[in-house]
Design an enzyme around this catalytic site. Structure first.
Site, PDB file in Angstrom:
ATOM      1  N   TYR A   1      -0.160   8.956  -2.627  1.00  0.00           N
ATOM      2  CA  TYR A   1      -0.011   8.756  -4.060  1.00  0.00           C
ATOM      3  C   TYR A   1      -1.125   9.461  -4.838  1.00  0.00           C
ATOM      4  O   TYR A   1      -0.966   9.792  -6.004  1.00  0.00           O
ATOM      5  CB  TYR A   1      -0.117   7.260  -4.408  1.00  0.00           C
ATOM      6  CG  TYR A   1       1.116   6.410  -4.181  1.00  0.00           C
ATOM      7  CD1 TYR A   1       2.161   6.823  -3.361  1.00  0.00           C
ATOM      8  CD2 TYR A   1       1.216   5.162  -4.794  1.00  0.00           C
ATOM      9  CE1 TYR A   1       3.274   6.009  -3.159  1.00  0.00           C
ATOM     10  CE2 TYR A   1       2.318   4.353  -4.600  1.00  0.00           C
ATOM     11  CZ  TYR A   1       3.340   4.774  -3.782  1.00  0.00           C
ATOM     12  OH  TYR A   1       4.431   3.961  -3.590  1.00  0.00           O
ATOM     13  N   GLY A   2      -2.268   9.619  -4.173  1.00  0.00           N
ATOM     14  CA  GLY A   2      -3.511   9.986  -4.862  1.00  0.00           C
ATOM     15  C   GLY A   2      -3.503  11.309  -5.601  1.00  0.00           C
ATOM     16  O   GLY A   2      -4.343  11.533  -6.471  1.00  0.00           O
TER      17      GLY A   2
ATOM     18  N   CYS B   1     -10.482   3.015  -1.531  1.00  0.00           N
ATOM     19  CA  CYS B   1      -9.169   3.426  -1.015  1.00  0.00           C
ATOM     20  C   CYS B   1      -8.926   2.629   0.259  1.00  0.00           C
ATOM     21  O   CYS B   1      -9.848   2.468   1.078  1.00  0.00           O
ATOM     22  CB  CYS B   1      -9.166   4.924  -0.715  1.00  0.00           C
ATOM     23  SG  CYS B   1      -7.676   5.479   0.112  1.00  0.00           S
ATOM     24  N   THR B   2      -7.695   2.158   0.410  1.00  0.00           N
ATOM     25  CA  THR B   2      -7.381   1.315   1.580  1.00  0.00           C
ATOM     26  C   THR B   2      -7.769   1.962   2.906  1.00  0.00           C
ATOM     27  O   THR B   2      -8.167   1.283   3.839  1.00  0.00           O
ATOM     28  CB  THR B   2      -5.866   1.025   1.623  1.00  0.00           C
ATOM     29  OG1 THR B   2      -5.161   2.241   1.371  1.00  0.00           O
ATOM     30  CG2 THR B   2      -5.471  -0.031   0.622  1.00  0.00           C
ATOM     31  N   HIS B   3      -7.608   3.280   2.956  1.00  0.00           N
ATOM     32  CA  HIS B   3      -7.820   3.966   4.235  1.00  0.00           C
ATOM     33  C   HIS B   3      -9.297   4.116   4.615  1.00  0.00           C
ATOM     34  O   HIS B   3      -9.603   4.315   5.780  1.00  0.00           O
ATOM     35  CB  HIS B   3      -7.233   5.378   4.167  1.00  0.00           C
ATOM     36  CG  HIS B   3      -5.751   5.414   4.113  1.00  0.00           C
ATOM     37  ND1 HIS B   3      -5.026   4.897   3.069  1.00  0.00           N
ATOM     38  CD2 HIS B   3      -4.846   5.915   4.994  1.00  0.00           C
ATOM     39  CE1 HIS B   3      -3.740   5.086   3.295  1.00  0.00           C
ATOM     40  NE2 HIS B   3      -3.610   5.709   4.459  1.00  0.00           N
TER      41      HIS B   3
ATOM     42  N   GLU C   1      -4.302  10.136   8.020  1.00  0.00           N
ATOM     43  CA  GLU C   1      -2.889   9.893   8.347  1.00  0.00           C
ATOM     44  C   GLU C   1      -2.349  10.924   9.348  1.00  0.00           C
ATOM     45  O   GLU C   1      -1.341  10.685   9.982  1.00  0.00           O
ATOM     46  CB  GLU C   1      -2.028   9.915   7.071  1.00  0.00           C
ATOM     47  CG  GLU C   1      -2.281   8.748   6.131  1.00  0.00           C
ATOM     48  CD  GLU C   1      -1.361   7.536   6.378  1.00  0.00           C
ATOM     49  OE1 GLU C   1      -0.322   7.682   7.039  1.00  0.00           O
ATOM     50  OE2 GLU C   1      -1.699   6.443   5.884  1.00  0.00           O
TER      51      GLU C   1
ATOM     52  N   CYS D   1      -3.359  -0.871  -2.750  1.00  0.00           N
ATOM     53  CA  CYS D   1      -3.615   0.546  -3.008  1.00  0.00           C
ATOM     54  C   CYS D   1      -4.392   0.697  -4.327  1.00  0.00           C
ATOM     55  O   CYS D   1      -3.914   0.291  -5.390  1.00  0.00           O
ATOM     56  CB  CYS D   1      -2.274   1.261  -3.107  1.00  0.00           C
ATOM     57  SG  CYS D   1      -2.428   3.006  -3.483  1.00  0.00           S
ATOM     58  N   ASN D   2      -5.567   1.294  -4.241  1.00  0.00           N
ATOM     59  CA  ASN D   2      -6.399   1.483  -5.440  1.00  0.00           C
ATOM     60  C   ASN D   2      -5.722   2.405  -6.440  1.00  0.00           C
ATOM     61  O   ASN D   2      -5.802   2.200  -7.651  1.00  0.00           O
ATOM     62  CB  ASN D   2      -7.755   2.087  -5.053  1.00  0.00           C
ATOM     63  CG  ASN D   2      -8.594   1.125  -4.267  1.00  0.00           C
ATOM     64  OD1 ASN D   2      -9.477   0.488  -4.802  1.00  0.00           O
ATOM     65  ND2 ASN D   2      -8.322   0.987  -2.978  1.00  0.00           N
ATOM     66  N   THR D   3      -5.069   3.442  -5.924  1.00  0.00           N
ATOM     67  CA  THR D   3      -4.411   4.409  -6.796  1.00  0.00           C
ATOM     68  C   THR D   3      -3.311   3.719  -7.604  1.00  0.00           C
ATOM     69  O   THR D   3      -3.193   3.909  -8.818  1.00  0.00           O
ATOM     70  CB  THR D   3      -3.821   5.554  -5.943  1.00  0.00           C
ATOM     71  OG1 THR D   3      -4.857   6.041  -5.077  1.00  0.00           O
ATOM     72  CG2 THR D   3      -3.295   6.671  -6.792  1.00  0.00           C
TER      73      THR D   3
ATOM     74  N   ASP E   1       0.861  -1.189   0.000  1.00  0.00           N
ATOM     75  CA  ASP E   1       0.000   0.000   0.000  1.00  0.00           C
ATOM     76  C   ASP E   1       0.895   1.237   0.000  1.00  0.00           C
ATOM     77  O   ASP E   1       2.066   1.178   0.386  1.00  0.00           O
ATOM     78  CB  ASP E   1      -0.908   0.020   1.235  1.00  0.00           C
ATOM     79  CG  ASP E   1      -1.929   1.150   1.160  1.00  0.00           C
ATOM     80  OD1 ASP E   1      -2.343   1.512   0.035  1.00  0.00           O
ATOM     81  OD2 ASP E   1      -2.296   1.699   2.212  1.00  0.00           O
ATOM     82  N   SER E   2       0.318   2.360  -0.429  1.00  0.00           N
ATOM     83  CA  SER E   2       1.090   3.597  -0.406  1.00  0.00           C
ATOM     84  C   SER E   2       1.397   4.033   1.026  1.00  0.00           C
ATOM     85  O   SER E   2       2.308   4.818   1.250  1.00  0.00           O
ATOM     86  CB  SER E   2       0.312   4.706  -1.123  1.00  0.00           C
ATOM     87  OG  SER E   2      -0.954   4.853  -0.522  1.00  0.00           O
TER      88      SER E   2
HETATM   89  N1  DGL Z   1      -3.778   3.780  -0.519  1.00  0.00           N
HETATM   90  C1  DGL Z   1      -4.337   4.660  -1.504  1.00  0.00           C
HETATM   91  C2  DGL Z   1      -5.515   4.013  -2.221  1.00  0.00           C
HETATM   92  O1  DGL Z   1      -5.989   2.925  -1.848  1.00  0.00           O
HETATM   93  C3  DGL Z   1      -4.716   6.006  -0.991  1.00  0.00           C
HETATM   94  C4  DGL Z   1      -3.673   6.778  -0.282  1.00  0.00           C
HETATM   95  C5  DGL Z   1      -2.800   7.649  -1.162  1.00  0.00           C
HETATM   96  O2  DGL Z   1      -3.255   8.658  -1.725  1.00  0.00           O
HETATM   97  O3  DGL Z   1      -1.635   7.292  -1.254  1.00  0.00           O
HETATM   98  O4  DGL Z   1      -5.963   4.580  -3.188  1.00  0.00           O
END
Ligand code: DGL
Length: 265
Positions: free
Chosen positions: A39-40, A184-186, A154, A70-72, A7-8
């Site tokens: 990352y987003g 998104c994971t979060h 975060e 991580c979806n991004t 994950d990011s």
């Molecule tokens: N973990 C990222 C996701 O699932 C989101 C966090 C990020 O922006 O890095 O998209």
């Protein structure tokens, strides 16, 4: 060999915990790229390069298979990694994303209109909608970028999360969405707050509740990876930057004390 989860940041720890609850024996290596989070809001080129480095690290840790939680990163890098990079750089290994499995879970439930909240990059990439159109073109789709949520989560911004969520979710509440995908994971950390705002008429789909069973199914169909993953119930946790704040957040998200080790990517 092991299963890698990338994950990011630290949000993927929630998915890791869910995978471990579902398949406690799997040996897992977790990597959170805390140095480069979020990352987003970044460019495609940067997200691809960061993701490539992350999976190189996880394969160097002897992972047979890596879940890009991580979806991004999944939206940006998955296809290119699978089709162009892995056959040359890591033959015999694979990476899995979270976008198609999430859509499949929603489609299986028979909804006519899906909504998505996700990072700027994921929403602007339109990947969820494109993949949905390939599988079930008749299902309607609406999406909303929610870029402030990860920084708030975060950085301990609990005080502002409800107001920000109400603002972001207002258009989806009025657009007749039956099922809201938390892309998104979060965001699984916010599921109770989101549920309160969208109300009982909208079903929430959280990836930590979907991916473990999808992974189990994948492993059952792919002994070429599953037979290689050792099953001693071990887990290692790596991050690319560490502070006392990250250590505390990792324990809060994971739900118990863990050792996190800093690595260079
Ligand atoms: N973990 C990222 C996701 O699932 C989101 C966090 C990020 O922006 O890095 O998209």
């Amino acid at each position: 060999m092991k299963l890698g989860i990338f994950d990011s940041g630290l949000g993927g720890l929630l998915m890791t915990r869910a995978v471990q609850a579902h398949m406690p024996d799997l040996d897992i290596v977790y990597l959170g790229d805390t140095l480069r989070l979020p990352y987003g809001n970044r460019s495609e080129t940067s997200i691809f390069e960061f993701t490539k480095r992350a999976i190189d690290f996880l394969f160097a840790q002897d992972c047979a298979l890596v879940i890009i939680a991580c979806n991004t990163a999944s939206a940006t890098a998955l296809r290119k990694l699978q089709q162009e990079y892995l056959p040359k750089a890591h033959p015999g290994r694979n990476v899995l994303g979270v976008i198609v499995p999430t859509l499949e879970a929603a489609i299986d439930k028979g909804f006519d209109k899906l909504g998505l909240i996700a990072t700027n990059y994921t929403v602007n990439s339109n990947v969820f909608h494109e993949e949905l159109t390939k599988i079930s073109p008749d299902i309607k789709f609406d999406q909303q970028a929610t870029p402030l949520l990860v920084p708030l989560i975060e950085n301990g911004g609990d005080l502002w999360v409800d107001d920000v969520l109400r603002h972001y979710l207002a258009p989806l509440k009025t657009s007749g969405v039956e099922c809201l995908l938390l892309g998104c994971t979060h965001y699984s950390l916010l599921k109770d707050k989101i549920k309160t705002i969208v109300g009982d008429g909208v079903t929430l789909l959280c990836q930590d509740e979907i991916i473990p069973a999808k992974l189990e199914n994948y492993l059952a169909r792919h002994p070429e990876y599953s037979d290689k993953i050792s099953r001693n119930g071990l887990a290692q946790f790596y991050v690319s930057d560490v502070t006392p704040h990250y250590r505390a957040a990792a324990e809060k998200i994971y739900g118990q004390a863990i050792e996190i080790e800093k690595v260079e990517l």
